[in-house]
Write a protein that holds these residues in place. Structure first.
Motif, mmCIF file in Angstrom:
data_model
loop_
_atom_site.group_PDB
_atom_site.id
_atom_site.type_symbol
_atom_site.label_atom_id
_atom_site.label_comp_id
_atom_site.label_asym_id
_atom_site.label_seq_id
_atom_site.Cartn_x
_atom_site.Cartn_y
_atom_site.Cartn_z
ATOM 1 N N LYS A 1 39.968 39.439 37.294
ATOM 2 C CA LYS A 1 40.540 38.513 38.267
ATOM 3 C C LYS A 1 39.581 37.373 38.584
ATOM 4 O O LYS A 1 40.004 36.224 38.752
ATOM 5 C CB LYS A 1 40.948 39.256 39.534
ATOM 6 C CG LYS A 1 42.140 40.180 39.292
ATOM 7 C CD LYS A 1 42.520 40.928 40.545
ATOM 8 C CE LYS A 1 43.761 41.773 40.297
ATOM 9 N NZ LYS A 1 44.355 42.266 41.544
ATOM 10 N N LYS B 1 41.805 42.670 44.855
ATOM 11 C CA LYS B 1 41.814 44.131 44.817
ATOM 12 C C LYS B 1 42.172 44.605 43.411
ATOM 13 O O LYS B 1 43.134 44.147 42.797
ATOM 14 C CB LYS B 1 42.828 44.666 45.826
ATOM 15 C CG LYS B 1 42.855 46.174 45.898
ATOM 16 C CD LYS B 1 43.875 46.653 46.914
ATOM 17 C CE LYS B 1 43.948 48.169 46.878
ATOM 18 N NZ LYS B 1 45.088 48.655 47.653
ATOM 19 N N ALA B 2 41.383 45.534 42.903
ATOM 20 C CA ALA B 2 41.615 46.067 41.563
ATOM 21 C C ALA B 2 42.894 46.903 41.552
ATOM 22 O O ALA B 2 43.050 47.826 42.337
ATOM 23 C CB ALA B 2 40.427 46.912 41.117
ATOM 24 N N ASN B 3 43.799 46.527 40.700
ATOM 25 C CA ASN B 3 45.026 47.277 40.461
ATOM 26 C C ASN B 3 45.218 47.324 38.948
ATOM 27 O O ASN B 3 44.382 47.900 38.271
ATOM 28 C CB ASN B 3 46.217 46.635 41.189
ATOM 29 C CG ASN B 3 46.174 46.879 42.692
ATOM 30 O OD1 ASN B 3 46.075 48.015 43.125
ATOM 31 N ND2 ASN B 3 46.237 45.822 43.479
ATOM 32 N N ALA B 4 46.262 46.709 38.432
ATOM 33 C CA ALA B 4 46.474 46.668 36.984
ATOM 34 C C ALA B 4 45.343 45.896 36.298
ATOM 35 O O ALA B 4 44.962 46.211 35.170
ATOM 36 C CB ALA B 4 47.822 46.047 36.659
ATOM 37 N N ASP C 1 41.293 44.632 36.718
ATOM 38 C CA ASP C 1 40.083 44.890 37.505
ATOM 39 C C ASP C 1 39.582 43.587 38.135
ATOM 40 O O ASP C 1 40.023 42.499 37.782
ATOM 41 C CB ASP C 1 39.004 45.571 36.666
ATOM 42 C CG ASP C 1 38.508 44.735 35.493
ATOM 43 O OD1 ASP C 1 38.741 43.514 35.452
ATOM 44 O OD2 ASP C 1 37.867 45.311 34.602
ATOM 45 N N THR C 2 38.686 43.725 39.092
ATOM 46 C CA THR C 2 38.204 42.566 39.841
ATOM 47 C C THR C 2 37.465 41.583 38.937
ATOM 48 O O THR C 2 37.583 40.368 39.111
ATOM 49 C CB THR C 2 37.319 43.026 41.019
ATOM 50 O OG1 THR C 2 38.088 43.932 41.818
ATOM 51 C CG2 THR C 2 36.885 41.857 41.886
ATOM 52 N N ALA D 1 43.426 40.654 49.082
ATOM 53 C CA ALA D 1 44.578 41.261 48.413
ATOM 54 C C ALA D 1 44.631 40.858 46.944
ATOM 55 O O ALA D 1 44.901 41.696 46.069
ATOM 56 C CB ALA D 1 45.871 40.855 49.121
#
Length: 123
Positions: free
Chosen positions: A48, A39-42, A44-45, A36
């Protein structure tokens, strides 16, 4: 070379299998958190993973440095991005983070070299 990060992560992977076997429910929960969080959202991986690498340095976690340096390479992080990330880790973790930042760069370089060797055409 200070440490062989490739061997370190390989050896830890074996030990972590034992932890997964001994505490399957806990490790399933940890895996779900990791999936979780990554996961790429706002963000990217790759970003992160760079954040995770900085936190690994600031918290002085050798195994974390190895695994997140490897993941940063896999997600296309450049050495310049890693260096800038180390600047943030040093800022947040002060003197001890300087020592771990050097190790994180070494780990990144080893995994980048391994990836380059794997993707180079055979001679």
């Amino acid at each position: 070379m200070h440490k062989n990060w490739i061997d370190l992560t390989g050896e830890l992977s074996v030990a972590l299998r034992e932890v997964r076997t001994g505490t399957p429910d806990v490790m399933k929960g940890f895996s779900a958190i990791a999936q979780a969080a990554l996961k790429a959202n706002a963000l990217d991986t790759k970003t992160k993973e760079l954040i995770a690498l900085a936190i690994s340095v600031a918290t002085r976690c050798d195994g974390c440095i190895g695994f997140h340096a490897e993941a940063a390479v896999k997600h296309g992080a450049t050495r310049d991005e890693v260096m800038e990330t180390m600047g943030m880790a040093i800022y947040m973790g002060a003197g001890p983070s300087v020592m771990y930042a050097a190790q994180a760069v070494e780990a990144y370089d080893q995994f980048a070299k391994k990836k380059a060797a794997a993707t180079s055409p055979a001679e």
